[in-house]
Write an enzyme that holds these catalytic residues in place. Structure first.
Site, short mmCIF file in Angstrom:
data_model
loop_
_atom_site.label_atom_id
_atom_site.label_comp_id
_atom_site.label_asym_id
_atom_site.label_seq_id
_atom_site.Cartn_x
_atom_site.Cartn_y
_atom_site.Cartn_z
N ASN A 1 -30.84 -1.56 -1.08
CA ASN A 1 -30.16 -2.45 -2.03
C ASN A 1 -30.99 -3.67 -2.42
O ASN A 1 -30.66 -4.37 -3.36
CB ASN A 1 -28.81 -2.90 -1.47
N ARG A 2 -32.08 -3.94 -1.68
CA ARG A 2 -32.91 -5.09 -2.08
C ARG A 2 -34.32 -4.93 -1.51
O ARG A 2 -34.58 -4.04 -0.68
CB ARG A 2 -32.28 -6.42 -1.65
N ILE B 1 -38.04 -4.20 -0.48
CA ILE B 1 -38.94 -3.04 -0.52
C ILE B 1 -38.14 -1.75 -0.73
O ILE B 1 -38.54 -0.87 -1.50
CB ILE B 1 -39.77 -2.98 0.80
N ASP C 1 -24.25 0.90 8.25
CA ASP C 1 -24.99 0.04 9.18
C ASP C 1 -25.70 0.98 10.15
O ASP C 1 -25.05 1.75 10.87
CB ASP C 1 -24.00 -0.88 9.91
N GLY D 1 -34.58 -2.97 8.02
CA GLY D 1 -35.12 -3.70 9.17
C GLY D 1 -34.76 -5.16 9.11
O GLY D 1 -34.35 -5.69 8.07
N TYR E 1 -40.02 -8.19 16.94
CA TYR E 1 -40.27 -7.45 15.69
C TYR E 1 -41.52 -6.56 15.84
O TYR E 1 -41.51 -5.37 15.48
CB TYR E 1 -40.44 -8.46 14.57
N LYS F 1 -41.85 -2.50 15.57
CA LYS F 1 -42.67 -1.87 14.52
C LYS F 1 -43.80 -1.04 15.12
O LYS F 1 -44.19 -0.01 14.56
CB LYS F 1 -43.21 -2.93 13.57
N1 LIG Z 1 -41.32 -8.32 3.45
C1 LIG Z 1 -42.39 -8.11 4.16
O1 LIG Z 1 -43.37 -8.88 4.08
C2 LIG Z 1 -42.50 -6.93 5.07
C3 LIG Z 1 -43.74 -6.68 5.66
C4 LIG Z 1 -43.87 -5.60 6.50
C5 LIG Z 1 -42.80 -4.77 6.74
N2 LIG Z 1 -41.61 -5.03 6.17
C6 LIG Z 1 -40.51 -4.12 6.48
O2 LIG Z 1 -40.04 -3.52 5.30
C7 LIG Z 1 -38.64 -3.24 5.42
C8 LIG Z 1 -37.91 -3.89 4.25
O3 LIG Z 1 -38.19 -5.29 4.28
P1 LIG Z 1 -37.76 -6.29 3.11
O4 LIG Z 1 -38.78 -7.34 3.07
O5 LIG Z 1 -37.40 -5.53 1.90
O6 LIG Z 1 -36.48 -6.92 3.82
P2 LIG Z 1 -35.14 -7.52 3.23
O7 LIG Z 1 -35.32 -7.97 1.83
O8 LIG Z 1 -34.70 -8.49 4.27
O9 LIG Z 1 -34.17 -6.22 3.22
C9 LIG Z 1 -33.85 -5.59 4.42
C10 LIG Z 1 -32.96 -4.41 4.12
O10 LIG Z 1 -32.59 -3.78 5.36
C11 LIG Z 1 -31.17 -3.70 5.41
N3 LIG Z 1 -30.67 -3.76 6.78
C12 LIG Z 1 -30.94 -4.68 7.73
N4 LIG Z 1 -30.25 -4.39 8.85
C13 LIG Z 1 -29.54 -3.26 8.61
C14 LIG Z 1 -28.64 -2.48 9.35
N5 LIG Z 1 -28.30 -2.78 10.61
N6 LIG Z 1 -28.11 -1.39 8.78
C15 LIG Z 1 -28.42 -1.05 7.53
N7 LIG Z 1 -29.26 -1.76 6.74
C16 LIG Z 1 -29.80 -2.86 7.28
C17 LIG Z 1 -30.70 -4.89 4.60
O11 LIG Z 1 -29.35 -4.73 4.25
P3 LIG Z 1 -28.46 -6.02 3.86
O12 LIG Z 1 -28.75 -6.31 2.42
O13 LIG Z 1 -27.08 -5.61 4.11
O14 LIG Z 1 -28.88 -7.15 4.76
C18 LIG Z 1 -31.66 -4.81 3.44
O15 LIG Z 1 -31.28 -3.80 2.54
C19 LIG Z 1 -38.21 -3.79 6.78
O16 LIG Z 1 -38.22 -2.73 7.72
C20 LIG Z 1 -39.30 -4.78 7.10
O17 LIG Z 1 -39.44 -4.96 8.48
C21 LIG Z 1 -41.42 -6.10 5.34
#
Ligand SMILES: NC(=O)c1ccc[n+]([C@@H]2O[C@H](COP(=O)([O-])OP(=O)(O)OC[C@H]3O[C@@H](n4cnc5c(N)ncnc54)[C@H](OP(=O)(O)O)[C@@H]3O)[C@@H](O)[C@H]2O)c1
Length: 239
Positions: free
Chosen positions: A11-12, A14, A53, A82, A145, A149
């Site tokens: 939903n948001r 990545i 969830d 995540g 974290y 990972k």
């Molecule tokens: N952003 C970065 O720089 C970065 C770098 C490396 C890796 N990552 C990884 O890439 C992935 C996406 O990151 P992002 O930056 O897009 O993060 P984000 O914008 O915080 O989005 C996280 C997503 O995960 C969902 N989520 C979290 N907990 C959950 C649960 N218990 N059950 C179901 N859905 C859940 C959230 O849902 P809600 O909307 O309901 O909260 C949201 O859709 C993550 O695994 C993160 O660790 C991110």
């Protein structure tokens, strides 16, 4: 070729970019979302949004049932959902640690295990796990974290061995710092420190992570399994 693709946390950030990329390519895409409402433009594109969830195995099973009823067996799973709960070890509670592990690692186990059923039957499948450069390099204040990972790498590589003969591939994408809500939560000082270490001197756009994921799910990547693909602007230098 229109495949049934499921993206968790679509939903948001990545996950949303990944869902858009598959939908734009003509796949039948489903996303899970945990809170709020799914983005209207994604729904308008025909993407199926199911509430789930990933810390709850029942909800995971229910979400799969909805996706299977609408799109058939999931052929491509992207385990993206995540969280972070950053804290120095001294101040990190057991709850900070286990909550992050329960979402990022055990939550991924839950969705992969449920996907495996249909993939085994179909004797084909593509699984892409979203890890992080932090899982490979470590990061002060992110021991929970980083452990979660790094765990995804051992998890994917074990399953690559276990299920390779069934034509199911397991790969990991390790993004560096990506412009999403997760990194917008960092302080200006943290952002400047990170930027100084990134050879390409910028954050990634979510679509740049999505491109690597789509490649790993494509026919061109049929012989790639157990790989960790960094998309990090050079931050990890291949680690
Ligand atoms: N952003 C970065 O720089 C970065 C770098 C490396 C890796 N990552 C990884 O890439 C992935 C996406 O990151 P992002 O930056 O897009 O993060 P984000 O914008 O915080 O989005 C996280 C997503 O995960 C969902 N989520 C979290 N907990 C959950 C649960 N218990 N059950 C179901 N859905 C859940 C959230 O849902 P809600 O909307 O309901 O909260 C949201 O859709 C993550 O695994 C993160 O660790 C991110």
């Amino acid at each position: 070729m229109s495949r049934s693709v499921l993206v968790t946390g679509g939903n948001r950030g990545i996950g949303l970019a990944i869902a858009r990329a598959f939908a734009d390519a003509g796949d039948k895409v489903a996303i899970t979302y945990r809170s709020g409402e799914p983005p209207a433009d994604l729904v308008a594109l025909g993407v199926l949004a199911v509430r789930c969830d990933i810390t709850d195995a029942e909800q995971v099973d229910q979400a799969y049932k909805e996706v299977e009823a609408a799109h058939g067996n999931v052929e491509v799973l992207v385990a993206n959902a995540g969280i972070t709960r950053d804290q120095l070890l001294m101040r990190m509670s057991e709850d900070d640690f286990t909550a992050v592990l329960d979402t990022n690692l055990t939550g991924t186990f839950r969705v992969v295990k449920r996907a495996n059923r249909g993939m085994l039957r179909a004797r084909k499948g593509r699984v892409v796990l979203i890890s992080s450069v932090v899982g490979l390099l470590g990061q002060a204040g992110q021991a929970n974290y980083a452990a979660s990972k790094a765990g995804l790498v051992g998890f994917a590589r074990s399953l690559a061995r276990e299920l390779g003969s069934r034509n199911i591939t397991f790969n990991v994408v390790a993004p560096g710092f990506v412009d999403t809500d997760m990194t917008r939560a960092l302080t200006d000082e943290q952002r400047a420190d990170i930027m100084a270490q990134v050879p390409l001197a910028r954050y990634a756009q979510p679509a740049e992570i999505a491109a690597a994921v789509r490649f790993l799910a494509s026919d061109d990547a049929a012989y790639i399994t157990g790989a960790v693909i960094p998309v990090d602007g050079g931050l990890g230098m291949g680690h």
